[in-house]
Design a protein around this motif. Sequence first.
Motif, PDB file in Angstrom:
ATOM      1  N   LYS A  43       0.817  -1.211   0.000  1.00 22.00           N
ATOM      2  CA  LYS A  43       0.000   0.000   0.000  1.00 22.00           C
ATOM      3  C   LYS A  43       0.854   1.267   0.000  1.00 22.00           C
ATOM      4  CE  LYS A  43      -4.158  -1.723   0.201  1.00 22.00           C
ATOM      5  NZ  LYS A  43      -3.652  -2.819  -0.678  1.00 22.00           N
ATOM      6  N   ASN A  45       2.954   4.215  -0.805  1.00 26.62           N
ATOM      7  CA  ASN A  45       3.342   4.747  -2.111  1.00 26.62           C
ATOM      8  C   ASN A  45       4.416   5.824  -2.012  1.00 26.62           C
ATOM      9  OD1 ASN A  45       2.029   7.012  -1.240  1.00 26.62           O
ATOM     10  ND2 ASN A  45       0.363   6.951  -2.726  1.00 26.62           N
ATOM     11  N   ASN A  86       4.540   8.682  -0.387  1.00 19.16           N
ATOM     12  CA  ASN A  86       4.140  10.089  -0.478  1.00 19.16           C
ATOM     13  C   ASN A  86       4.740  10.960   0.623  1.00 19.16           C
ATOM     14  OD1 ASN A  86       2.148  10.289   1.881  1.00 19.16           O
ATOM     15  ND2 ASN A  86       1.427   8.481   0.790  1.00 19.16           N
ATOM     16  N   LYS A 102       3.749  11.644   3.718  1.00 20.66           N
ATOM     17  CA  LYS A 102       2.908  12.361   4.687  1.00 20.66           C
ATOM     18  C   LYS A 102       3.297  11.988   6.129  1.00 20.66           C
ATOM     19  CE  LYS A 102       0.103  14.543   1.870  1.00 20.66           C
ATOM     20  NZ  LYS A 102       0.602  15.854   1.478  1.00 20.66           N
ATOM     21  N   LEU A 137      12.502   5.206   1.758  1.00 22.94           N
ATOM     22  CA  LEU A 137      13.393   4.835   0.665  1.00 22.94           C
ATOM     23  C   LEU A 137      12.592   4.394  -0.544  1.00 22.94           C
ATOM     24  CD1 LEU A 137      15.335   3.153   3.270  1.00 22.94           C
ATOM     25  CD2 LEU A 137      16.722   3.865   1.353  1.00 22.94           C
ATOM     26  N   THR A 159      15.954  10.630  -1.827  1.00 21.11           N
ATOM     27  CA  THR A 159      15.883  11.979  -2.380  1.00 21.11           C
ATOM     28  C   THR A 159      14.971  12.052  -3.602  1.00 21.11           C
ATOM     29  OG1 THR A 159      17.868  11.492  -3.656  1.00 21.11           O
ATOM     30  CG2 THR A 159      18.177  12.627  -1.569  1.00 21.11           C
ATOM     31  N   TYR A 160      14.232  10.966  -3.889  1.00 21.93           N
ATOM     32  CA  TYR A 160      13.343  10.969  -5.062  1.00 21.93           C
ATOM     33  C   TYR A 160      12.361  12.141  -4.956  1.00 21.93           C
ATOM     34  CZ  TYR A 160       9.974   8.888  -1.840  1.00 21.93           C
ATOM     35  OH  TYR A 160       9.140   8.675  -0.769  1.00 21.93           O
ATOM     36  N   ASP A 161      12.058  12.716  -6.098  1.00 22.21           N
ATOM     37  CA  ASP A 161      11.156  13.866  -6.104  1.00 22.21           C
ATOM     38  C   ASP A 161      10.351  13.832  -7.398  1.00 22.21           C
ATOM     39  OD1 ASP A 161       9.898  16.193  -5.454  1.00 22.21           O
ATOM     40  OD2 ASP A 161      11.532  17.497  -6.113  1.00 22.21           O
ATOM     41  N   HIS A 162       9.372  12.947  -7.424  1.00 21.96           N
ATOM     42  CA  HIS A 162       8.503  12.834  -8.585  1.00 21.96           C
ATOM     43  C   HIS A 162       7.190  12.222  -8.118  1.00 21.96           C
ATOM     44  CE1 HIS A 162      11.298   9.186  -8.692  1.00 21.96           C
ATOM     45  NE2 HIS A 162      10.199   8.776  -8.117  1.00 21.96           N
ATOM     46  N   ALA A 163       6.209  12.159  -8.995  1.00 19.28           N
ATOM     47  CA  ALA A 163       4.922  11.590  -8.604  1.00 19.28           C
ATOM     48  C   ALA A 163       5.125  10.141  -8.191  1.00 19.28           C
ATOM     49  CB  ALA A 163       3.943  11.690  -9.766  1.00 19.28           C
ATOM     50  N   VAL A 164       4.438   9.757  -7.124  1.00 21.86           N
ATOM     51  CA  VAL A 164       4.603   8.404  -6.607  1.00 21.86           C
ATOM     52  C   VAL A 164       3.251   7.692  -6.607  1.00 21.86           C
ATOM     53  CG1 VAL A 164       6.619   8.867  -5.190  1.00 21.86           C
ATOM     54  CG2 VAL A 164       4.338   9.278  -4.245  1.00 21.86           C
ATOM     55  N   PRO A 165       3.227   6.387  -6.701  1.00 18.31           N
ATOM     56  CA  PRO A 165       4.387   5.513  -6.876  1.00 18.31           C
ATOM     57  C   PRO A 165       4.910   5.569  -8.300  1.00 18.31           C
ATOM     58  CG  PRO A 165       2.372   4.223  -6.876  1.00 18.31           C
ATOM     59  CD  PRO A 165       1.954   5.637  -6.602  1.00 18.31           C
ATOM     60  N   LYS A 191       8.835   0.820  -8.884  1.00 14.71           N
ATOM     61  CA  LYS A 191       9.447   1.148  -7.592  1.00 14.71           C
ATOM     62  C   LYS A 191       8.564   0.672  -6.435  1.00 14.71           C
ATOM     63  CE  LYS A 191      12.832   3.643  -9.374  1.00 14.71           C
ATOM     64  NZ  LYS A 191      14.222   3.166  -9.342  1.00 14.71           N
ATOM     65  N   PRO A 211      -2.124   8.477   4.133  1.00 14.28           N
ATOM     66  CA  PRO A 211      -3.317   8.513   3.288  1.00 14.28           C
ATOM     67  C   PRO A 211      -3.619   7.174   2.626  1.00 14.28           C
ATOM     68  CG  PRO A 211      -1.501   9.630   2.203  1.00 14.28           C
ATOM     69  CD  PRO A 211      -0.973   9.134   3.518  1.00 14.28           C
ATOM     70  N   THR A 212      -2.676   6.248   2.664  1.00 12.79           N
ATOM     71  CA  THR A 212      -2.918   4.975   1.988  1.00 12.79           C
ATOM     72  C   THR A 212      -3.366   3.891   2.956  1.00 12.79           C
ATOM     73  OG1 THR A 212      -0.680   4.115   2.271  1.00 12.79           O
ATOM     74  CG2 THR A 212      -1.072   5.534   0.362  1.00 12.79           C
ATOM     75  N   PHE A 263      -5.748   3.884  -6.592  1.00 16.69           N
ATOM     76  CA  PHE A 263      -5.365   4.993  -5.722  1.00 16.69           C
ATOM     77  C   PHE A 263      -4.567   5.995  -6.538  1.00 16.69           C
ATOM     78  CE2 PHE A 263      -3.281   7.216  -2.247  1.00 16.69           C
ATOM     79  CZ  PHE A 263      -4.301   7.284  -1.321  1.00 16.69           C
ATOM     80  N   ARG A 315      -2.017   8.788  -8.000  1.00 20.03           N
ATOM     81  CA  ARG A 315      -0.600   9.083  -7.751  1.00 20.03           C
ATOM     82  C   ARG A 315      -0.504  10.385  -6.965  1.00 20.03           C
ATOM     83  NH1 ARG A 315       4.057   7.329 -11.354  1.00 20.03           N
ATOM     84  NH2 ARG A 315       3.661   9.025 -12.818  1.00 20.03           N
ATOM     85  N   MET A 316       0.560  10.504  -6.182  1.00 16.54           N
ATOM     86  CA  MET A 316       0.730  11.693  -5.342  1.00 16.54           C
ATOM     87  C   MET A 316       2.102  12.282  -5.587  1.00 16.54           C
ATOM     88  SD  MET A 316      -0.757  10.141  -1.803  1.00 16.54           S
ATOM     89  CE  MET A 316      -0.741  11.668  -0.871  1.00 16.54           C
ATOM     90  N   ARG A 317       2.223  13.523  -5.183  1.00 12.09           N
ATOM     91  CA  ARG A 317       3.520  14.182  -5.289  1.00 12.09           C
ATOM     92  C   ARG A 317       4.055  14.368  -3.867  1.00 12.09           C
ATOM     93  NH1 ARG A 317       6.630  15.770  -9.951  1.00 12.09           N
ATOM     94  NH2 ARG A 317       8.467  16.606  -8.914  1.00 12.09           N
ATOM     95  N   PRO A 318       5.229  13.838  -3.541  1.00 11.41           N
ATOM     96  CA  PRO A 318       5.757  14.063  -2.186  1.00 11.41           C
ATOM     97  C   PRO A 318       6.022  15.554  -1.992  1.00 11.41           C
ATOM     98  CG  PRO A 318       7.088  12.459  -3.379  1.00 11.41           C
ATOM     99  CD  PRO A 318       6.152  13.086  -4.375  1.00 11.41           C
ATOM    100  N   LYS A 345      10.238  16.827   2.054  1.00 11.76           N
ATOM    101  CA  LYS A 345      11.454  16.018   2.010  1.00 11.76           C
ATOM    102  C   LYS A 345      12.447  16.534   3.044  1.00 11.76           C
ATOM    103  CE  LYS A 345      11.977  13.352  -0.945  1.00 11.76           C
ATOM    104  NZ  LYS A 345      11.530  11.931  -0.944  1.00 11.76           N
TER     105      LYS A 345
END
Lengths: 308, 414, 198
Positions: free
Chosen positions: A102, A104, A106, A108, A131, A146-152, A156, A264-265, C176, C178-181, C184
């Motif tokens: 579950k 992803n 994010n 939070k 990670l 350090t990933y910085d993109h829409a997840v998941p 990954k 949130p997941t 579900f 997709r989300m943006r973190p 960080k």
Amino acid sequence: MSTRTKPEGKRPTRRAVVKGAAVTLGAAAFAKAVSPVAEFAEGLTVEQFLRRHYKELSEDDKREVLARIERDTEAEYGAACKVADPPPLPGVKFAYAINLSKCNGNGKCVEACHRENNHDRDTNQSYIRVLELEKGSMDLEKGNTTYDHAVPAEGKDYLPVQCQQCDAPPCTAVCPVEATWKEPDGIVVVDYDWCIGCRYCEAACPYHARRFNWKKPTIPADEVNPDQGLLSNRIRPQGVMEKCHFCLHRTREGRLPACAEACPTGARVFGNVADPASELRWILANKRVFVLKEELGTKPSFFYFFDD
Amino acid sequence: MSDGVATARHSRSYPRFLLRMLALSTEGSAAFYGWMTLLTAVFLVGVHAWARQMADGMVVTHMTDHVSWGLYIANFTFLVGVAAGGVMMVIPAYLYRDREMHDVVILGEILAVAAIFMCLAFVTVDLGRPDRFWHMFPGIGRFNFPISMLTWDVLVLNGYLLLNLHVVGYLLYTRFLGRTPDPKWYVPFVMVSIVWAISIHTVTAFLYCGLGGRPFWNTALLAPRFLTSAFVAGPAFVIVTMLFLKKRLRLPLSSKPIRTLVSIVRVTILVNLLMIASEVFTEFYTGGAHTASAQYLFFGLHGKDALVPWIWTAIALNVLAAVLFLGRRAMTDARVLTVACVAAFAGCWIEKGMGLIVPGFVPSTLHEVVEYVPSVVEWKVTAGIWAFGLMVFTVALKVAIPIFSGEERLSPRP
Amino acid sequence: MAVLAGVPLAIGLSAWSGGGSVRADEVPAEAAAAGVRFPVRVNRPSGPPRVLVDTEGVPPGTTVACSTCHATRPPDRTNARTDDLDEFHQGLVVRHGDSTCLACHDPTDYDRLRRADGRPVAFEDVMDLCGQCHGPQRRDWRHGAHGGTTGYWDLTRGPRTRNHCVDCHDPHAPAFPRMRPTFKPIDRFLTPDAESHE
């Protein structure tokens, strides 16, 4: 008689005068060099300096300590707060389980921890790191935080790591002054007023769970969480260790930790693993559960699982 | 002849001994004053940097939660070795009854004292809360003995310091009185100190190799490696000191102790290289995730390679030192020997300091690669502590040499 | 002609006015056995969704019940997918396996849903509908291993609130999102580096 021995009772020689001047000059230079220590000492009261170890505090001592921390927080951060010291609950052994199918990534939970626990704002400090790993691989070597993109992201998996509240904690054993220990409810705590800041526990922890206060935490007054615990989220002093404490100021009152509520997941499950009817026990009995670095024998109270 | 009379005499002669030592340590040539002034200046720079670190927090260092020990602990580890290395003079002198070594063995003991002072200073500056130092004192604090290896280290280091202070102090005092030292007052302590020297470095290795979460340190070879590199660096320092005293200060020292020490280093330096080679082989031939630290140290990892130049410099210095030591000219040519010693000392300092401590943290336990390069503050504090150590060493020699040569005696003589 | 602008997505607590009531059969068996003092509140839809009417002459924000339109028009059973629709519900994205509209919506009463066997299900009880296909998720949810939870882990001390299916999953496109973190850590000496880690 040694030729170089000075006869006593004579007028000081020129050499002695020069020596005396040099010593005076040296002492003055030393005093000047060491003067910044005074800034450090300013923020340190006698009560703070002489405080006994947590386990040696009487109920009266503890009341005084809690009141003092409330006063200090008010004075230094401009924020009123209530510091409590909830005791471990009998018959309770806390544990955590995270559903990696579950999660992803994010983050939070990372942020909730940051806000709940009065972490330093400058560094976005948090007890949790997430990670991003190759899907189907537990090779941390191929991961990053350090990933910085829409997840998941495609291909990954995500692995949130915080204190695993080990039943055989390597961190408490190495502490030279018993400033960190495991409580009866399974939470590994730090006495922030006793820690000497040697960071041996940080070297010993296999999970990167411990954090050092490299400086005094910066928190705006309106962001200070006033609901504080002596062994948990009270604002930590400079130069001491800290770590995830399962939000004991909440969980010992029966509430869920901040990270669990923030997810949130719904990947995070927290509870009393000593209770056979708990959700955790159902997960342990019915899911594919594993712990991190099992081969180290640390016996984590922190579990990860996958859905079918 | 009662003890009371002797005590009464000591109560008068001991203060005079102390006063005389104070006088000796503040008198000397212009070169001596210059040297001490330089050391004092560097020491004060270090004190100031440390005071700033106290006030502003350890954020002024470049240590992080990823690399949580750095230059301070690296120097600490190396200097424990230097302290233990002095025992390589004590063993020939006392166990093999080498007369000439016996005459200069106090050098090794003085070096041990200076090195332990530096060790204690390096640990202190590494503490986030030095004001809480008393939390370690049994009775008023809580000393986590015997569970924490750090408490063992506190005990063995301070014990070693006391042993050496006693032996050095006793020998100097009896010489000052013009008496022959009574073996029962120092030989047992010397014998204990031999075992103790091994223990300080073994326990220091155990600090690291007992941590299961740090595979780079988690090797049974660590303590033996620590000891052999200690038995390179310690004697190397002593050899250079003796060469200095002999050639520059023209003290009538025998060459035999130097030759003995060179013979010892000829063995230990090779064993040290062999052990490094064993570690490197085991790491790289096995492969897997646990090789990451060694990979980082020797070749860089994920494009990060701050330590690569350090470790190859260390290996080059160690190999160079080994070649020079093994050559015949090490026994005959003081300049070659000096170069060999400096290379060995610097090589061990890098290899066991930065080369051992930092890779334990890179990659982190979550396999993040965060690099560490010491900050200016760390270099200043480190230089300050080295200056302090050299001051202790210089002053101790300054006091010991005239007393040992018989130049200084309690006066008036009976 | 009224144009239905689409069905509101049922995501987020705010969609459900009352916060829901407790359903005994939805309280996890484990919690029930422990002698619950405080309830486990399960978020539930407050009733059938209302659909936004976007047409001239009607005040903006006006919503109508599904049956308002559907009561007068018999279902066209040849319309299995949204692509088949040539009027109404235009732009509605359905990504829910092979399900057709009437797999869940009850053609005899659009203000309710229906099970596969035809038995009706109120919108409030939508979990019963989801659960007939998503058995493992329903099982996990019942045991507290699926779905977000807030409040008290210890029900002797306080209540707990649990999400239900459509809090997180849009029934028309349940994956579900997709989300943006957004938060960080700011670590010294650890900047995102293109060449590190692939």
